[in-house]
Design a protein around this motif. Sequence first.
Motif, PDB file in Angstrom:
ATOM      1  N   GLY A   1     -27.011  -9.260 -24.459  1.00  0.00           N
ATOM      2  CA  GLY A   1     -26.087  -9.974 -25.338  1.00  0.00           C
ATOM      3  C   GLY A   1     -26.761 -11.073 -26.141  1.00  0.00           C
ATOM      4  N   CYS A   2     -27.916 -11.526 -25.685  1.00  0.00           N
ATOM      5  CA  CYS A   2     -28.567 -12.664 -26.339  1.00  0.00           C
ATOM      6  C   CYS A   2     -28.930 -12.312 -27.768  1.00  0.00           C
ATOM      7  N   LEU A   3     -28.588 -13.204 -28.667  1.00  0.00           N
ATOM      8  CA  LEU A   3     -28.814 -12.947 -30.088  1.00  0.00           C
ATOM      9  C   LEU A   3     -30.207 -13.334 -30.525  1.00  0.00           C
ATOM     10  N   GLY A   4     -30.887 -14.079 -29.678  1.00  0.00           N
ATOM     11  CA  GLY A   4     -32.209 -14.553 -30.087  1.00  0.00           C
ATOM     12  C   GLY A   4     -32.109 -15.672 -31.102  1.00  0.00           C
ATOM     13  N   CYS A   5     -31.022 -16.405 -31.053  1.00  0.00           N
ATOM     14  CA  CYS A   5     -30.931 -17.561 -31.930  1.00  0.00           C
ATOM     15  C   CYS A   5     -31.589 -18.719 -31.209  1.00  0.00           C
ATOM     16  N   GLY A   6     -31.679 -19.839 -31.862  1.00  0.00           N
ATOM     17  CA  GLY A   6     -32.374 -20.941 -31.223  1.00  0.00           C
ATOM     18  C   GLY A   6     -31.442 -21.973 -30.630  1.00  0.00           C
ATOM     19  N   THR A   7     -30.167 -21.664 -30.573  1.00  0.00           N
ATOM     20  CA  THR A   7     -29.216 -22.698 -30.191  1.00  0.00           C
ATOM     21  C   THR A   7     -29.538 -23.318 -28.831  1.00  0.00           C
ATOM     22  N   CYS A   8     -29.757 -22.453 -27.843  1.00  0.00           N
ATOM     23  CA  CYS A   8     -29.962 -23.002 -26.499  1.00  0.00           C
ATOM     24  C   CYS A   8     -31.192 -23.904 -26.455  1.00  0.00           C
ATOM     25  N   SER A   9     -32.267 -23.473 -27.070  1.00  0.00           N
ATOM     26  CA  SER A   9     -33.481 -24.287 -27.037  1.00  0.00           C
ATOM     27  C   SER A   9     -33.325 -25.559 -27.843  1.00  0.00           C
TER      28      SER A   9
HETATM   29  S1  SF4 Z   1     -28.084 -19.649 -27.477  1.00  0.00           S
HETATM   30 FE1  SF4 Z   1     -29.901 -18.888 -26.426  1.00  0.00          FE
HETATM   31  S2  SF4 Z   1     -29.127 -17.467 -24.936  1.00  0.00           S
HETATM   32 FE2  SF4 Z   1     -27.508 -17.816 -26.404  1.00  0.00          FE
HETATM   33  S3  SF4 Z   1     -27.737 -16.200 -27.888  1.00  0.00           S
HETATM   34 FE3  SF4 Z   1     -28.868 -17.929 -28.664  1.00  0.00          FE
HETATM   35  S4  SF4 Z   1     -30.925 -17.602 -27.891  1.00  0.00           S
HETATM   36 FE4  SF4 Z   1     -29.621 -16.276 -26.720  1.00  0.00          FE
END
Ligand code: SF4
Lengths: 340, 596, 287, 290, 154
Positions: free
Chosen positions: A235-243
Amino acid sequence: MGEQKLYQASANWLKSAVDALCAAGIEVLAPTQSESGKVDLARVTSSEQVIQSYPNTAFPLKRLFLPMSEVLLEYEKGEEGDVELGPKSAPAKELVILGCRPCDAAALEMLDKVFQWDYSDVPYQEKRDRTTVVSLACSEPSPECFCTSVGGSPQGSEQSDVLVFGGANSAALMQINTAKGEKFIERLADTVTPAPEGTKLPEPTELEQKFDPQKVKGWLDENFESNFWVENSLGCLGCGTCSYLCPTCHCFDIVDEASWNRGQRRRNWDCCSFALFTLHASGHNPRPDQAARYRQRLMHKFKVFPERFGRVACVGCGRCLKNCAVGQNLLADLADIESR
Amino acid sequence: MTEETIKLTIDNQEVEAEAGQTILDAAKTLGIEIPTLCYHPAVPSAGACRICVVEITAGARGALVPACAYPVQEGLGIQSNSERVRQSRKMTLQLLLARSPGAKIIREMAKEYGCEELRLERKDDDCIMCGLCVRVCQQIIGTAAVCFAGRGPDREVSTPYKLLSDVCIGCGACAFVCPTEAIDPAEFCSNPLEKIANEFNCGLDNRTPVHIPFPQAVPNKPVIDRENCIRFQTGGCGACQSVCPAEAIDYDMEDKTVQEDVGAIIVATGYKLFDTEVFEEYGYGRYPDVVTSLEFERMVSASGPTDGQLYRPSDGKEPKTIVFLQCIGSRREKGGVPYCSKICCMYTAKHTILYKHKVHDGQAFVFYMDVRSGGKNYEQFVRRVLTEKMATYLRGRVSKVFPRNGQLVVRGADTLSGGQVEITADMVVLAPAIQPSPGVQDLAQKLRIGYDQHGFLLEAHPKLRPVETNTAGVFLAGACHSPQDIPDCVAQASAAASKALGLVSHKQLTREPTIGVVNELSCNGCFECENVCAYGAIEHKELRDREGDLTATLAHINEGLCQGCGACAVTCRSKSIEVQGYRDDQMFAAINAISR
Amino acid sequence: MSANGTITQTLREAAAQVLSEEKVGVVIGYGRDDGQEFSTPVFLRKAEEVKRLVFDDLCFGNLAVYLPRPEIRKMGKTGIVVKGCDLRAVNVLLRENVIKREDVLLIGVRCGGVGQPQLPKCSVCELHDPGGCDVVVGEAIEQQEVKAEQRYTEAGKIEAKPAEHRWEFWQKQLSKCIRCYACRQVCPLCYCKRCIIEKSTPQWVQTSPHLRGNLAWNVTRALHLTGRCVGCGECERVCPMDIPLGAINQKMAKVVDERFGFRSGFSAQEEAPFTTFSTEDSEEGIL
Amino acid sequence: MATKNTSTADQALIPLDYKPSKMRIERITEETSDTKTFRLNFCDADEAQRFEFRAGQFGLYSVFGAGEATFCIASSPTRKEYIECSVKRMGKVTAELHQCNEGDIIGFRGPYGNSFPMEQMEGKNLLFIGGGIGLAPLRSLIWNCLDLREQFAEMTILYGARTEADLVYKEELKTWQQMQDVRTAYTVDPGGETPEWKGEVGFVPQILEKMKPSPKNTIVITCGPPIMIKFVLVSLTGLDFSLESAYTTLENRMKCGVGKCGRCNVGNQYVCKDGPVFRCSDLQNLPQEF
Amino acid sequence: MSEEKQNQSEKSQWQPRIVAFLCNWCSYAGADLAGMSRRGYPAAIKVIRVPCSGKVDPMFVLKSFERGADMVLVSGCHPGDCHYTSGNYHARRKLLAFRELLDFFGIDQRRFKISWVSAAEGAKWSSLVKEITAEAQALGPFKTFATMLQGEPS
Ligand code: SF4
Ligand SMILES: Cc1cc2nc3c(=O)[nH]c(=O)nc-3n(C[C@H](O)[C@H](O)[C@H](O)COP(=O)(O)OP(=O)(O)OC[C@H]3O[C@@H](n4cnc5c(N)ncnc54)[C@H](O)[C@@H]3O)c2cc1C
Ligand SMILES: Cc1cc2nc3c(=O)[nH]c(=O)nc-3n(C[C@H](O)[C@H](O)[C@H](O)COP(=O)(O)OP(=O)(O)OC[C@H]3O[C@@H](n4cnc5c(N)ncnc54)[C@H](O)[C@@H]3O)c2cc1C
Ligand code: SF4
Ligand code: SF4
Ligand code: SF4
Ligand code: SF4
Ligand code: SF4
């Protein structure tokens, strides 16, 4: 510092501290609320902008020391091919952060470790040196919080120059941890008084331990290759939000931005979830899929960091699980790992 | 088919003929001429006029038989001009002469056979009742518009009940075959054909539907103008086919779209003349004696409608005074074209000379703005016209041309003398401006070459690449590029031809290196690029793994087709296409340089 | 919730059927744990797993974003739960050859709208009933007529401001962007193997999160989605900095609608406005 | 593998402000169609004086306006007058670097990373196995060893490239070939040879097997494309070499070069700090992330 | 000197930077023709040649502004006359939509011009450049992009 010093302050301490510091010409960051309702630390010039009740700020502290984008270097090419390098760094102005949470302060510990690893990162360290961190102990952790599971505590004092107990709008007890903290107290002058001898710190807030990092590491040690990584990253989109919202994530990119003859070298945030993070110029990518990148994020925090720096690179703030667009839940994943 | 050959002798010469041929046919192969009247090779023979009789001297019962109808037989001996034959013909002619003394051909023949005037009752009818027209109409055209009517002396060729025929299609085949020019379908056809103006002669005379376009046409062969051809319009006629000895006419031939792969194209679409009717003051189109220079050119041409005789159109009289008006439309911002048409000064000077040749005592006037005679020996040419007083040159514009007493009055200014002049003339010749051929813009758009606001095609560079266009392989020659005279056209055409040859004489074509290239590492295979490529240069390239399984279908640019316009590069969001020579980093550097 | 309850039930049955009949290798749908604020994607491989599947009014996500993923495609034919709005994205993906129709099994849900309160896009939804799906679940929903002026209200609000205010507004909004690229990652139509931002030779769009780079990024993305964006609103939902990205996309949707009479995603066959042209297009404003 | 638990307290920290030293390009040598060697001199005499490095270390070279890129130092530490790097044109920075002319000024930060184990190599036979541009780091070491020739026993150089045109340091290859006390073998992939080619034809591992070097008292240093290394290690094992005495370098993408930017790690090993030189036996225990 | 006057004199000394992307076949040739027929036009214009107006990516325009252009002009062949048959039609769509987007962001549309100038229109080119240079002069320096970095995040 040997023994901790305690001070008392009135219920209105936050606002008066802001005013006192501003009056002294010191930069102050304090909690404010944006139009869209987000609470965040922002530069304030008067106590009116400050709010006093919030679980945690939207952003962690790292961007104050490792800005999203910062100029490392400026250069100008002359006619004859010579290059002028700049800028001359200006003396750093004193800065006080008021009202962050202990977990975010504790995260500075991890950043310090990285940025003081053999090489002292000057741009980082300058900002670190000029800053006094005054954090606010948590009495009501959010459901996403899990600092106790990663070695922290709602009242943890790690990297807080001053730790304030009792909330932002009630009478408070201030624990001074460093010389910077002493100086801060001096600035507040008569709004604070030393706490009477024998004053006890409040009982620590309860927060159940949600997983055992040791056990997690044990599994990680053995399972670099596992279907877990694929299944849990679908499901992970590979966005940078979490980091980007994580107080301990610190990866960066260095880019040049130039016009004809002058330009800047900038350091910008980067993120291990991005597909191109590790792509070699040859086209080879050591982390070719989201599973590998997701694994890196977890491994880095819960295995590599403990091995290299003796501590997990997570302070349990819960921002990543709260903000993930697809509900990727670190806590659930760790619990899953632990159960394996 | 096994062809049976038959041997016979004609006038003591042996000849081989095919079964079914007539004696007439056989004689023709020997070059022996037998006179005929009611015979036409395209029409079934009837042996009606008996002028073609020959004598059988061997192989059959000796007799006089019509050569046009009598079939050849093995061993036949024929005499085509024996005394007996001549007598018989003389007899026949005498009768015919009596009936149709006015018919030219009969008179001529009669003279040849030494016939005298007859005592028989004279009938003044050119029709010799040979019936060829009836046969052609019935058997060839299939219309049967004319037939024999009446009996005995009243017998004549006519339409049924002598009414106007609405069956007659007016094809004129009857008139065409009639030996004595006695029949004219216009007299009985209820819907006669319109005359077809001869385009080449500017409509100054007429032509038939099947015609050779103009004397120097290449190939010099007739064409059928389907619009006007009866065969195509009604399915009738077919005369030309039946008369064509080469059997070259095939009505079933369809227009073909011929597709040729060529390496070079030379555009030489030439010019048209400015529509002079828009200038009402000159009266073109209203007064028949106001003509354009091109019409004049045809009139004085030896191959023209008047065989080189100059008559004025209104009444056929020789024009004694003639006025040439130059710059009709040229150098005229309002209503005309701003540029100089370049050729008119010179051909007008030529026209005055031609006029003087035709009409020795004629007087020519020329109204001009400037005489532009740049070019080798051109100035001398004009000088000759002036010094030899071929024409009177008047510098100025004509304000009006109008009729007066059957002549034309030309009123204009003579700026040199400063006065108004009025010349009464028999004819006025206008020199219209030169414009590009109609439809040239469409062609240019098809060829992707440029044109200016007047429609003249654009060269790639006015100095360095004057016959090339911006599209590789397309060249320009002649008046499509700019007004120019024949020497210039020829020079340009030669240059264009050599450029074209230079291009196609190589085994391999060198092309512009500016073409698109796809980066396969980042191409998504969305084929948005394909949708915008005007040349169909984007192909689907299939990538396969070692097992041969399809892993991806990506864009690939066919370098032969790509023209390097870059539409695909802009459309590709992932920037997976670069145009060589205009690569993104090059564009980026160019843009960067402005912050210099 | 009762209506949704029945959808969930029929949805599970449908998914179980296609899984057990091995018509698909995976079903992508929504799942939700208690207390979660929205439904998250779940990837089901076996019929037994369908109890994880839900459909309710917290199913915001546009699952079409997963269709181009190599990991997913490896699993075989993909079954996917689509709302009407999501189907539009699938249509664009089909049109752009990203997926082939025979490689997906569309499980359409007749959706009356999601969000509490309902999302603005749902109140002007023109595809409550997703047409052309392989399986459709849910009760028929009456389609309200939507007027053209209702479609672009968000963009309209900004358009109504004077130019200087617009610039002030966007300056403030765009300064916030942290370049996390969540907007891109969540967008079903941002499937590029290498996004323009990742092309470094040359670097058209600066990667630094300063206003200039952010403006270039958002302008570029808006252009890349012009005539393609299906208005699912995912980008705006996931933007951690609450930048009103939907308004930008809506503006461009309005432009192509008004200029070229085009609305994206209603069919898989249409030509996108930027890959075709009309000789009759407006010349207004060209010197 | 011993994991250093780096502590910050007991070591003197080197301040790092990311400002590069300015270096002037003294000479550019075209090695292949896409590889050039740059000889660089510090603009500042003091810096030149202070500068020291060990074979195997790398630096971050920058073209102002394009950015920084990592290259090993391809010259020998024994030749202090200059440093050299050989650069293959791959992307933004390398392309810009290829555009530079002699006399231009570029930036340099370094040296960073660990180095080849010179101490362990003393008295041993040395077997250098290089492929393509991978000869660059080996070249530094080879010259280093040649300059201290008496410290080592036999020296063997096995070098291969895809085609003859792809061979780098062509002059030096000749020099080494002519040396009495160096054994050389150069090879190109099948099909990569011209009629004049006098060397071997075949992939590096095949030639290695053909050469049959003795594993005794030998240290192997190999550098090249990952696929070559993989099969070289297989061949070495086949020839009874211990991977304990084989070393190679890794080239993971890095931005800072000093363990902060967070992208070069392979498991818990940071290529920039724990590498780029790794003992092959250690690599086999690391996760395959390179 | 009053401040206003000073501003004015500064403005009059100041030269706008106009970046023009000209298609090779029409507008570039038109500009060339203007030169060849000795028709003057202001030097403020910096010409970048592209094969076709359809090759002008909005990125080019944006980047030009980022690099300090006060005005950007894209010029191609008249509709129907594209050397590549349809490049200018594509350009027309894309660039006009792009201009609307700029406007939506509140970025002055007047800074971005599109024109059709044929190879024969040397005169049009010269008067067009005069016109837009005068306009750029009147609009003054384009501050939107110039000042953008000042609001950098910390
Ligand atoms: S926030 Fe992190 S875990 Fe969530 S989709 Fe983006 S990269 Fe994946
Ligand atoms: C009255 C008059 C007198 C002149 N006298 C002289 C003279 O004395 N000496 C002299 O040097 N010049 C003279 N000229 C000029 C001369 O006629 C021209 O220079 C010459 O005819 C130009 O040749 P061209 O081949 O370019 O064009 P044209 O002669 O116009 O030939 C063009 C051909 O292209 C054909 N065409 C047009 N469009 C198409 C198409 N789309 N596809 C295919 N074919 C097409 C046309 O049917 C035509 O056959 C005279 C002109 C005029 C009007
Ligand atoms: C320790 C070490 C030593 C090295 N030594 C040398 C040396 O001595 N000589 C040498 O030549 N090199 C050496 N390298 C490799 C060198 O660092 C890279 O080749 C160089 O950094 C490329 O930089 P660049 O700016 O030109 O490429 P970039 O512009 O950074 O290009 C690379 C980036 O572009 C993109 N990219 C590149 N290729 C593709 C692709 N195929 N598909 C999609 N995107 C792509 C990716 O974002 C990638 O990160 C070494 C590397 C390391 C780590
Ligand atoms: S990993 Fe998540 S919970 Fe841990 S510190 Fe980072 S954001 Fe907070
Ligand atoms: S538009 Fe770009 S990504 Fe799409 S097929 Fe063409 S080259 Fe590939
Ligand atoms: S999601 Fe928001 S913050 Fe992140 S890159 Fe997109 S616009 Fe910027
Ligand atoms: S922003 Fe553009 S280039 Fe990037 S992923 Fe989206 S469509 Fe592709
Ligand atoms: S741009 Fe936003 S609203 Fe449009 S399709 Fe992508 S995610 Fe959905």
